[in-house]
Design a protein around this motif. Sequence first.
Motif, PDB file in Angstrom:
ATOM      1  N   GLY A 139       0.419  -0.862   0.214  1.00 27.52           N
ATOM      2  CA  GLY A 139      -0.513   0.568  -0.039  1.00 27.52           C
ATOM      3  C   GLY A 139       1.025   1.518   0.300  1.00 27.52           C
ATOM      4  O   GLY A 139       2.287   1.297   0.386  1.00 27.52           O
ATOM      5  N   PRO A 140       0.212   1.935  -0.159  1.00 31.56           N
ATOM      6  CA  PRO A 140       1.171   3.946   0.168  1.00 31.56           C
ATOM      7  C   PRO A 140       1.676   3.462   1.026  1.00 31.56           C
ATOM      8  O   PRO A 140       1.763   2.851   2.599  1.00 31.56           O
ATOM      9  N   MET A 141       3.033   4.327   1.383  1.00 30.13           N
ATOM     10  CA  MET A 141       4.307   3.984   1.907  1.00 30.13           C
ATOM     11  C   MET A 141       3.957   4.746   3.304  1.00 30.13           C
ATOM     12  O   MET A 141       4.448   3.906   3.967  1.00 30.13           O
ATOM     13  N   GLU A 142       3.972   5.914   3.123  1.00 33.02           N
ATOM     14  CA  GLU A 142       3.239   6.395   4.717  1.00 33.02           C
ATOM     15  C   GLU A 142       2.538   5.584   5.040  1.00 33.02           C
ATOM     16  O   GLU A 142       2.995   5.982   6.327  1.00 33.02           O
ATOM     17  N   ASP A 143       1.327   6.028   4.534  1.00 31.92           N
ATOM     18  CA  ASP A 143       0.291   5.253   5.416  1.00 31.92           C
ATOM     19  C   ASP A 143       0.538   3.786   6.089  1.00 31.92           C
ATOM     20  O   ASP A 143       0.119   3.242   7.152  1.00 31.92           O
ATOM     21  N   VAL A 144       1.286   2.590   5.554  1.00 31.48           N
ATOM     22  CA  VAL A 144       1.797   1.383   5.701  1.00 31.48           C
ATOM     23  C   VAL A 144       2.872   1.044   7.375  1.00 31.48           C
ATOM     24  O   VAL A 144       2.169   0.352   8.088  1.00 31.48           O
ATOM     25  N   ILE A 145       3.132   2.272   7.393  1.00 35.90           N
ATOM     26  CA  ILE A 145       4.588   2.763   7.968  1.00 35.90           C
ATOM     27  C   ILE A 145       4.267   2.867   9.380  1.00 35.90           C
ATOM     28  O   ILE A 145       4.228   3.214  10.324  1.00 35.90           O
ATOM     29  N   GLN A 146       2.709   4.201   9.303  1.00 31.54           N
ATOM     30  CA  GLN A 146       2.391   4.541   9.719  1.00 31.54           C
ATOM     31  C   GLN A 146       1.474   3.580  10.673  1.00 31.54           C
ATOM     32  O   GLN A 146       1.553   3.398  12.336  1.00 31.54           O
ATOM     33  N   THR A 147       0.537   2.616  10.144  1.00 35.80           N
ATOM     34  CA  THR A 147      -0.078   1.644  10.796  1.00 35.80           C
ATOM     35  C   THR A 147       0.913   1.045  11.131  1.00 35.80           C
ATOM     36  O   THR A 147       0.700   0.316  12.332  1.00 35.80           O
ATOM     37  N   LEU A 148       2.141   0.265  10.765  1.00 34.67           N
ATOM     38  CA  LEU A 148       3.316  -0.839  11.413  1.00 34.67           C
ATOM     39  C   LEU A 148       3.369   0.129  12.998  1.00 34.67           C
ATOM     40  O   LEU A 148       3.433  -0.875  13.351  1.00 34.67           O
ATOM     41  N   VAL A 149       4.110   1.069  13.230  1.00 35.76           N
ATOM     42  CA  VAL A 149       4.688   1.659  14.225  1.00 35.76           C
ATOM     43  C   VAL A 149       3.353   1.649  14.891  1.00 35.76           C
ATOM     44  O   VAL A 149       3.993   1.331  16.536  1.00 35.76           O
ATOM     45  N   LYS A 150       2.195   2.713  14.856  1.00 38.46           N
ATOM     46  CA  LYS A 150       1.559   2.869  15.891  1.00 38.46           C
ATOM     47  C   LYS A 150       0.455   1.135  16.367  1.00 38.46           C
ATOM     48  O   LYS A 150       0.081   0.816  17.680  1.00 38.46           O
ATOM     49  N   ASN A 151       0.186   0.121  15.400  1.00 37.35           N
ATOM     50  CA  ASN A 151      -1.132  -0.596  15.469  1.00 37.35           C
ATOM     51  C   ASN A 151       0.361  -1.510  16.457  1.00 37.35           C
ATOM     52  O   ASN A 151      -0.253  -2.967  16.578  1.00 37.35           O
ATOM     53  N   ILE A 152       1.278  -1.743  15.454  1.00 35.02           N
ATOM     54  CA  ILE A 152       2.440  -2.918  15.654  1.00 35.02           C
ATOM     55  C   ILE A 152       3.319  -3.432  16.446  1.00 35.02           C
ATOM     56  O   ILE A 152       3.498  -4.185  17.370  1.00 35.02           O
ATOM     57  N   LEU A 153       4.077  -2.173  15.455  1.00 37.37           N
ATOM     58  CA  LEU A 153       5.621  -2.016  16.495  1.00 37.37           C
ATOM     59  C   LEU A 153       5.340  -1.664  17.939  1.00 37.37           C
ATOM     60  O   LEU A 153       6.984  -1.828  18.807  1.00 37.37           O
ATOM     61  N   ALA A 154       4.542  -0.563  17.817  1.00 27.89           N
ATOM     62  CA  ALA A 154       4.211  -0.004  20.024  1.00 27.89           C
ATOM     63  C   ALA A 154       3.345  -0.700  20.781  1.00 27.89           C
ATOM     64  O   ALA A 154       2.568  -1.578  20.403  1.00 27.89           O
ATOM     65  N   ALA A 155       4.070  -0.970  21.675  1.00 27.53           N
ATOM     66  CA  ALA A 155       3.164  -1.261  22.789  1.00 27.53           C
ATOM     67  C   ALA A 155       1.980  -0.945  22.760  1.00 27.53           C
ATOM     68  O   ALA A 155       2.286   0.645  22.891  1.00 27.53           O
ATOM     69  N   PRO A 156       0.756  -0.667  23.407  1.00 28.87           N
ATOM     70  CA  PRO A 156      -0.458  -0.214  24.248  1.00 28.87           C
ATOM     71  C   PRO A 156      -0.396   0.915  24.703  1.00 28.87           C
ATOM     72  O   PRO A 156      -0.774   2.014  24.516  1.00 28.87           O
ATOM     73  N   ASN A 157       1.116   0.817  25.333  1.00 32.65           N
ATOM     74  CA  ASN A 157       1.246   2.022  26.869  1.00 32.65           C
ATOM     75  C   ASN A 157       2.459   3.251  25.973  1.00 32.65           C
ATOM     76  O   ASN A 157       2.615   4.051  26.779  1.00 32.65           O
ATOM     77  N   GLN A 158       2.617   2.714  25.215  1.00 33.61           N
ATOM     78  CA  GLN A 158       3.796   3.053  24.233  1.00 33.61           C
ATOM     79  C   GLN A 158       4.067   4.669  23.054  1.00 33.61           C
ATOM     80  O   GLN A 158       2.034   4.602  22.345  1.00 33.61           O
ATOM     81  N   MET A 159       3.657   5.680  23.269  1.00 32.61           N
ATOM     82  CA  MET A 159       3.849   7.199  22.285  1.00 32.61           C
ATOM     83  C   MET A 159       4.842   6.557  21.495  1.00 32.61           C
ATOM     84  O   MET A 159       6.186   6.333  21.922  1.00 32.61           O
ATOM     85  N   THR A 160       4.380   7.642  20.338  1.00 32.90           N
ATOM     86  CA  THR A 160       4.959   7.108  18.863  1.00 32.90           C
ATOM     87  C   THR A 160       5.453   8.251  18.346  1.00 32.90           C
ATOM     88  O   THR A 160       4.325   9.325  18.876  1.00 32.90           O
ATOM     89  N   ASP A 161       6.686   8.681  17.762  1.00 31.24           N
ATOM     90  CA  ASP A 161       6.954   9.980  17.105  1.00 31.24           C
ATOM     91  C   ASP A 161       8.039   9.355  15.646  1.00 31.24           C
ATOM     92  O   ASP A 161       9.153   8.598  15.608  1.00 31.24           O
TER      93      ASP A 161
END
Length: 233
Positions: A139-161
């Motif tokens: 899919g679109p690079m920016e959307d894929v990476i946003q989803t990957l970081v926020k939904n998968i790589l980050a734990a529920p209690n982590q803030m992402t940047d």
Amino acid sequence: MAASSLSMSSAPSIRPKQVMSTCSTNNIISLPSFNNIRSSLKDTSSLEKGSNERRSILMAAGMLALSSITPSSVLSKETPERYTAFVDKADGYSYVYPSDWREFDFRAHDSAFKDRYLQLQNVRLSFIPTDKNDVHDLGPMEDVIQTLVKNILAAPNQMTDIREIQERSVDGKNYWTFEYNLTSPNFSVTHFTTLAIANGRYYTLTVSANERRWKRYRNKLKVVADSFKVFEI
């Protein structure tokens, strides 16, 4: 080699559901399951199990094979000074890591190396099966990476940047590399993650360091992230 980059430092915070909704019905993001990577990010301290005999053999074989590898294959450039090349001919990938790092076992990963004294300063690689042929199929690079970081790589209690996204192409293979920070109540870690698809596999290479040391060692770790290559097996 062609490369492009996108700075994400000023991007507004996006909730996971909002990220998914930015894609049209013709560009649905289809990501493999990365629960193995998510769990491995939670506790680095409990994952070291000693040296791995298979890895040692692969390292030796890879180093012996370097003299016969053509410029257009695994390592198209000379290994940088103070780095060591790791080539896994069986699984179709290579990268370099700082020569003073040592190998260790990282749960759910195929290979990993870390700083001798700083456990959070490390590189590790994993792969899982996929029916995709290229990262653009996700899919679109920016959307894929946003989803990957926020939904998968980050734990529920982590803030992402997400700070930066780059794309490069080497020998017909496309790579996405993104820099991002994950902040928990008690610590903060910054990463480079590089994605590639080849051999029916979704490869993920991640380089990490404690946020307090990131500014000092960022360029050194970027060399590792940018050295990652996949090749046909």
